[in-house]
Design a protein around this motif. Structure first.
Motif, PDB file in Angstrom:
ATOM      1  N   ALA A  66       0.830  -1.204   0.000  1.00  0.00           N
ATOM      2  CA  ALA A  66       0.000   0.000   0.000  1.00  0.00           C
ATOM      3  C   ALA A  66       0.865   1.255   0.000  1.00  0.00           C
ATOM      4  O   ALA A  66       0.570   2.221  -0.715  1.00  0.00           O
ATOM      5  CB  ALA A  66      -0.925  -0.003   1.204  1.00  0.00           C
ATOM      6  N   VAL A  67       1.944   1.250   0.767  1.00  0.00           N
ATOM      7  CA  VAL A  67       2.851   2.412   0.789  1.00  0.00           C
ATOM      8  C   VAL A  67       3.510   2.594  -0.577  1.00  0.00           C
ATOM      9  O   VAL A  67       3.613   3.712  -1.086  1.00  0.00           O
ATOM     10  CB  VAL A  67       3.901   2.252   1.914  1.00  0.00           C
ATOM     11  CG1 VAL A  67       4.991   3.304   1.790  1.00  0.00           C
ATOM     12  CG2 VAL A  67       3.237   2.318   3.275  1.00  0.00           C
ATOM     13  N   ILE A  68       3.941   1.499  -1.167  1.00  0.00           N
ATOM     14  CA  ILE A  68       4.551   1.584  -2.503  1.00  0.00           C
ATOM     15  C   ILE A  68       3.540   2.097  -3.516  1.00  0.00           C
ATOM     16  O   ILE A  68       3.846   2.953  -4.355  1.00  0.00           O
ATOM     17  CB  ILE A  68       5.113   0.208  -2.918  1.00  0.00           C
ATOM     18  CG1 ILE A  68       6.293  -0.165  -2.034  1.00  0.00           C
ATOM     19  CG2 ILE A  68       5.508   0.197  -4.378  1.00  0.00           C
ATOM     20  CD1 ILE A  68       6.772  -1.597  -2.198  1.00  0.00           C
ATOM     21  N   LEU A  69       2.321   1.594  -3.437  1.00  0.00           N
ATOM     22  CA  LEU A  69       1.261   2.024  -4.348  1.00  0.00           C
ATOM     23  C   LEU A  69       0.982   3.518  -4.211  1.00  0.00           C
ATOM     24  O   LEU A  69       0.891   4.243  -5.211  1.00  0.00           O
ATOM     25  CB  LEU A  69      -0.009   1.222  -4.062  1.00  0.00           C
ATOM     26  CG  LEU A  69      -1.246   1.544  -4.869  1.00  0.00           C
ATOM     27  CD1 LEU A  69      -1.019   1.218  -6.336  1.00  0.00           C
ATOM     28  CD2 LEU A  69      -2.430   0.768  -4.329  1.00  0.00           C
ATOM     29  N   LEU A  70       0.865   3.994  -2.988  1.00  0.00           N
ATOM     30  CA  LEU A  70       0.631   5.428  -2.772  1.00  0.00           C
ATOM     31  C   LEU A  70       1.808   6.271  -3.257  1.00  0.00           C
ATOM     32  O   LEU A  70       1.614   7.354  -3.807  1.00  0.00           O
ATOM     33  CB  LEU A  70       0.354   5.701  -1.295  1.00  0.00           C
ATOM     34  CG  LEU A  70      -0.996   5.224  -0.785  1.00  0.00           C
ATOM     35  CD1 LEU A  70      -1.083   5.407   0.724  1.00  0.00           C
ATOM     36  CD2 LEU A  70      -2.115   5.976  -1.473  1.00  0.00           C
ATOM     37  N   GLY A  71       3.030   5.761  -3.073  1.00  0.00           N
ATOM     38  CA  GLY A  71       4.203   6.475  -3.569  1.00  0.00           C
ATOM     39  C   GLY A  71       4.213   6.588  -5.082  1.00  0.00           C
ATOM     40  O   GLY A  71       4.500   7.652  -5.632  1.00  0.00           O
ATOM     41  N   VAL A  72       3.870   5.506  -5.746  1.00  0.00           N
ATOM     42  CA  VAL A  72       3.820   5.538  -7.214  1.00  0.00           C
ATOM     43  C   VAL A  72       2.725   6.488  -7.687  1.00  0.00           C
ATOM     44  O   VAL A  72       2.923   7.268  -8.630  1.00  0.00           O
ATOM     45  CB  VAL A  72       3.600   4.114  -7.772  1.00  0.00           C
ATOM     46  CG1 VAL A  72       3.248   4.144  -9.242  1.00  0.00           C
ATOM     47  CG2 VAL A  72       4.838   3.265  -7.542  1.00  0.00           C
ATOM     48  N   MET A  73       1.566   6.443  -7.041  1.00  0.00           N
ATOM     49  CA  MET A  73       0.476   7.353  -7.412  1.00  0.00           C
ATOM     50  C   MET A  73       0.888   8.810  -7.205  1.00  0.00           C
ATOM     51  O   MET A  73       0.592   9.675  -8.037  1.00  0.00           O
ATOM     52  CB  MET A  73      -0.773   7.035  -6.606  1.00  0.00           C
ATOM     53  CG  MET A  73      -1.385   5.709  -6.949  1.00  0.00           C
ATOM     54  SD  MET A  73      -2.677   5.255  -5.815  1.00  0.00           S
ATOM     55  CE  MET A  73      -4.081   5.976  -6.611  1.00  0.00           C
ATOM     56  N   PHE A  74       1.578   9.092  -6.109  1.00  0.00           N
ATOM     57  CA  PHE A  74       2.036  10.455  -5.842  1.00  0.00           C
ATOM     58  C   PHE A  74       3.028  10.913  -6.905  1.00  0.00           C
ATOM     59  O   PHE A  74       2.937  12.039  -7.411  1.00  0.00           O
ATOM     60  CB  PHE A  74       2.674  10.529  -4.453  1.00  0.00           C
ATOM     61  CG  PHE A  74       3.299  11.859  -4.168  1.00  0.00           C
ATOM     62  CD1 PHE A  74       2.513  12.958  -3.886  1.00  0.00           C
ATOM     63  CD2 PHE A  74       4.676  12.022  -4.210  1.00  0.00           C
ATOM     64  CE1 PHE A  74       3.085  14.194  -3.631  1.00  0.00           C
ATOM     65  CE2 PHE A  74       5.254  13.249  -3.968  1.00  0.00           C
ATOM     66  CZ  PHE A  74       4.459  14.337  -3.670  1.00  0.00           C
ATOM     67  N   LEU A  75       3.988  10.047  -7.256  1.00  0.00           N
ATOM     68  CA  LEU A  75       4.978  10.428  -8.266  1.00  0.00           C
ATOM     69  C   LEU A  75       4.347  10.663  -9.628  1.00  0.00           C
ATOM     70  O   LEU A  75       4.701  11.613 -10.334  1.00  0.00           O
ATOM     71  CB  LEU A  75       6.069   9.351  -8.373  1.00  0.00           C
ATOM     72  CG  LEU A  75       7.046   9.308  -7.207  1.00  0.00           C
ATOM     73  CD1 LEU A  75       8.000   8.126  -7.379  1.00  0.00           C
ATOM     74  CD2 LEU A  75       7.825  10.602  -7.117  1.00  0.00           C
ATOM     75  N   VAL A  76       3.407   9.815 -10.011  1.00  0.00           N
ATOM     76  CA  VAL A  76       2.722  10.009 -11.296  1.00  0.00           C
ATOM     77  C   VAL A  76       1.961  11.330 -11.286  1.00  0.00           C
ATOM     78  O   VAL A  76       2.007  12.106 -12.251  1.00  0.00           O
ATOM     79  CB  VAL A  76       1.781   8.824 -11.587  1.00  0.00           C
ATOM     80  CG1 VAL A  76       0.854   9.140 -12.741  1.00  0.00           C
ATOM     81  CG2 VAL A  76       2.596   7.578 -11.891  1.00  0.00           C
ATOM     82  N   SER A  77       1.282  11.615 -10.198  1.00  0.00           N
ATOM     83  CA  SER A  77       0.541  12.868 -10.079  1.00  0.00           C
ATOM     84  C   SER A  77       1.480  14.073 -10.143  1.00  0.00           C
ATOM     85  O   SER A  77       1.218  15.054 -10.844  1.00  0.00           O
ATOM     86  CB  SER A  77      -0.240  12.878  -8.771  1.00  0.00           C
ATOM     87  OG  SER A  77      -0.799  14.130  -8.545  1.00  0.00           O
ATOM     88  N   LEU A  78       2.592  14.001  -9.419  1.00  0.00           N
ATOM     89  CA  LEU A  78       3.558  15.104  -9.389  1.00  0.00           C
ATOM     90  C   LEU A  78       4.170  15.343 -10.771  1.00  0.00           C
ATOM     91  O   LEU A  78       4.224  16.486 -11.248  1.00  0.00           O
ATOM     92  CB  LEU A  78       4.655  14.795  -8.377  1.00  0.00           C
ATOM     93  CG  LEU A  78       5.731  15.858  -8.189  1.00  0.00           C
ATOM     94  CD1 LEU A  78       5.145  17.076  -7.502  1.00  0.00           C
ATOM     95  CD2 LEU A  78       6.883  15.290  -7.385  1.00  0.00           C
ATOM     96  N   LEU A  79       4.599  14.277 -11.423  1.00  0.00           N
ATOM     97  CA  LEU A  79       5.216  14.424 -12.736  1.00  0.00           C
ATOM     98  C   LEU A  79       4.220  14.902 -13.785  1.00  0.00           C
ATOM     99  O   LEU A  79       4.553  15.708 -14.649  1.00  0.00           O
ATOM    100  CB  LEU A  79       5.861  13.107 -13.166  1.00  0.00           C
ATOM    101  CG  LEU A  79       7.063  12.676 -12.323  1.00  0.00           C
ATOM    102  CD1 LEU A  79       7.523  11.292 -12.735  1.00  0.00           C
ATOM    103  CD2 LEU A  79       8.192  13.678 -12.433  1.00  0.00           C
ATOM    104  N   THR A  80       2.977  14.430 -13.700  1.00  0.00           N
ATOM    105  CA  THR A  80       1.953  14.885 -14.642  1.00  0.00           C
ATOM    106  C   THR A  80       1.681  16.367 -14.456  1.00  0.00           C
ATOM    107  O   THR A  80       1.579  17.121 -15.423  1.00  0.00           O
ATOM    108  CB  THR A  80       0.655  14.086 -14.433  1.00  0.00           C
ATOM    109  OG1 THR A  80       0.940  12.707 -14.632  1.00  0.00           O
ATOM    110  CG2 THR A  80      -0.415  14.524 -15.409  1.00  0.00           C
ATOM    111  N   THR A  81       1.590  16.806 -13.214  1.00  0.00           N
ATOM    112  CA  THR A  81       1.342  18.220 -12.937  1.00  0.00           C
ATOM    113  C   THR A  81       2.488  19.081 -13.448  1.00  0.00           C
ATOM    114  O   THR A  81       2.261  20.122 -14.069  1.00  0.00           O
ATOM    115  CB  THR A  81       1.166  18.440 -11.425  1.00  0.00           C
ATOM    116  OG1 THR A  81       0.115  17.595 -10.969  1.00  0.00           O
ATOM    117  CG2 THR A  81       0.834  19.871 -11.119  1.00  0.00           C
TER     118      THR A  81
END
Length: 57
Positions: free
Chosen positions: A30-45
């Motif tokens: 779950a922590v890894i999943l949230l980290g990946v989601m955060f990075l994708v969101s940050l890079l997309t923004t």
């Protein structure tokens, strides 16, 4: 509310339920999943904000 808003709300609730279920069964995943989601969101923004600053052609 139009149909797109309802579909987005349902998708968000489903994603949240999936993350909670994953956190209860395997906290590390779950922590890894949230980290990946955060990075994708940050890079997309960052990519979208950089593209918007370009002058129109």
């Amino acid at each position: 509310m139009n149909t797109a808003d309802v579909e987005l709300a349902v998708a968000c609730i489903a994603a949240l339920a999936w993350i909670v279920r994953t956190a209860l069964t395997d906290p590390v995943e779950a922590v890894i999943l949230l980290g990946v989601m955060f990075l994708v969101s940050l890079l997309t923004t960052r990519f979208r904000s950089r593209r918007r600053r370009l002058p129109p052609q």
